[in-house]
Motif scaffolding. Structure first.
Motif, PDB file in Angstrom:
ATOM      1  N   GLY A 176       0.727  -1.236   0.037  1.00  0.00           N
ATOM      2  CA  GLY A 176       0.016  -0.065   0.038  1.00  0.00           C
ATOM      3  C   GLY A 176       0.740   1.305   0.007  1.00  0.00           C
ATOM      4  N   PRO A 177       0.101   2.375  -0.061  1.00  0.00           N
ATOM      5  CA  PRO A 177       0.884   3.428  -0.225  1.00  0.00           C
ATOM      6  C   PRO A 177       1.312   3.921   0.992  1.00  0.00           C
ATOM      7  CG  PRO A 177      -1.499   4.235  -0.660  1.00  0.00           C
ATOM      8  CD  PRO A 177      -1.200   2.589  -0.506  1.00  0.00           C
ATOM      9  N   VAL A 178       2.579   4.741   1.302  1.00  0.00           N
ATOM     10  CA  VAL A 178       3.126   5.382   2.467  1.00  0.00           C
ATOM     11  C   VAL A 178       3.094   6.643   2.578  1.00  0.00           C
ATOM     12  CG1 VAL A 178       5.340   5.116   3.924  1.00  0.00           C
ATOM     13  CG2 VAL A 178       4.647   3.170   2.502  1.00  0.00           C
ATOM     14  N   ALA A 179       2.651   7.279   3.754  1.00  0.00           N
ATOM     15  CA  ALA A 179       2.834   8.760   3.804  1.00  0.00           C
ATOM     16  C   ALA A 179       4.176   9.170   3.915  1.00  0.00           C
ATOM     17  CB  ALA A 179       1.818   9.130   5.134  1.00  0.00           C
ATOM     18  N   ILE A 180       4.708  10.083   3.177  1.00  0.00           N
ATOM     19  CA  ILE A 180       6.004  10.568   3.169  1.00  0.00           C
ATOM     20  C   ILE A 180       5.915  12.272   3.196  1.00  0.00           C
ATOM     21  CG2 ILE A 180       7.207   8.757   2.237  1.00  0.00           C
ATOM     22  CD1 ILE A 180       7.138  10.096  -0.511  1.00  0.00           C
ATOM     23  N   LEU A 181       7.051  12.813   3.678  1.00  0.00           N
ATOM     24  CA  LEU A 181       7.005  14.088   3.612  1.00  0.00           C
ATOM     25  C   LEU A 181       8.462  14.524   3.505  1.00  0.00           C
ATOM     26  CD1 LEU A 181       6.769  15.759   7.139  1.00  0.00           C
ATOM     27  CD2 LEU A 181       6.257  13.537   6.724  1.00  0.00           C
ATOM     28  N   THR A 182       8.488  16.077   3.041  1.00  0.00           N
ATOM     29  CA  THR A 182       9.951  16.492   2.930  1.00  0.00           C
ATOM     30  C   THR A 182       9.996  17.182   4.248  1.00  0.00           C
ATOM     31  OG1 THR A 182       9.845  17.078   0.832  1.00  0.00           O
ATOM     32  CG2 THR A 182      11.361  18.272   1.928  1.00  0.00           C
ATOM     33  N   ASP A 183      11.096  16.854   5.120  1.00  0.00           N
ATOM     34  CA  ASP A 183      11.343  17.451   6.600  1.00  0.00           C
ATOM     35  C   ASP A 183      11.195  18.919   6.425  1.00  0.00           C
ATOM     36  OD1 ASP A 183      12.224  16.923   9.025  1.00  0.00           O
ATOM     37  OD2 ASP A 183      14.230  17.330   8.754  1.00  0.00           O
ATOM     38  N   GLY A 184      10.498  19.354   7.343  1.00  0.00           N
ATOM     39  CA  GLY A 184      10.072  20.725   7.311  1.00  0.00           C
ATOM     40  C   GLY A 184       8.872  21.327   6.812  1.00  0.00           C
TER      41      GLY A 184
END
Length: 165
Positions: free
Chosen positions: A85-93
């Protein structure tokens, strides 16, 4: 019979050469085919990483994928399945959260490619890409029996929006 010992160096060379020509293919969130999230692991959008690597190396997609899995350079769980499944990711900050299917690639594979063929003197640093902290239990379960991602791989934003890819 597939000769993984012949194909794996071809994949490394293709990745390293491509990196030398365009360093943005690695470690640039939103642009790259893989970003290092801790000193030992990269995450890579699925199916882009394997598809591009197959194209760059001139190997069939299925052979590329099988080579990476069988040599331990594309991580699978105890049932030999990729991260589900999809994974939640983000760019730091950043408050913006993205969700996408990801593969986990040992840093040793990518770092070896960029050092041998990409002109880097050492391993690449950890990128600004992070896995959302809410994914930690699921990711730890995926790594059952293996060394899990380090805490540096995780972050939580100040915002609340989630984008689906």
């Amino acid at each position: 019979m597939i000769d993984y010992s012949e194909i794996l160096p071809r994949l490394e060379k293709a990745l390293g050469t491509r990196y030398r020509d365009n360093p943005d293919i690695l470690n640039v969130p939103g642009t790259s085919v893989a970003c290092k999230v801790d000193p030992f692991a990269y995450v890579a959008p699925r199916p882009a990483f394997v598809a591009f690597l197959a194209k760059w190396a001139g190997t069939p997609l299925a052979v590329t994928e099988e080579t990476l899995v069988r040599t331990g350079n594309l991580l699978v769980d105890a049932a030999h399945a990729r991260l589900d499944g999809p994974v939640a990711i983000l760019t730091d900050g950043s408050p913006r959260i993205m969700r996408m299917p990801l593969d986990v690639v040992p840093a040793s594979f990518i770092d070896r490619a960029v050092m041998l063929y990409g002109g880097e003197q050492g391993p690449l640093p950890v990128s600004r890409l992070r896995v959302h902290r809410s994914e930690k239990a699921r990711i730890d379960a995926f790594f059952s029996g293996k060394t899990p991602l380090l805490d540096v791989a995780y972050a939580a934003p100040g915002g609340d929006g989630v984008d689906m890819l």
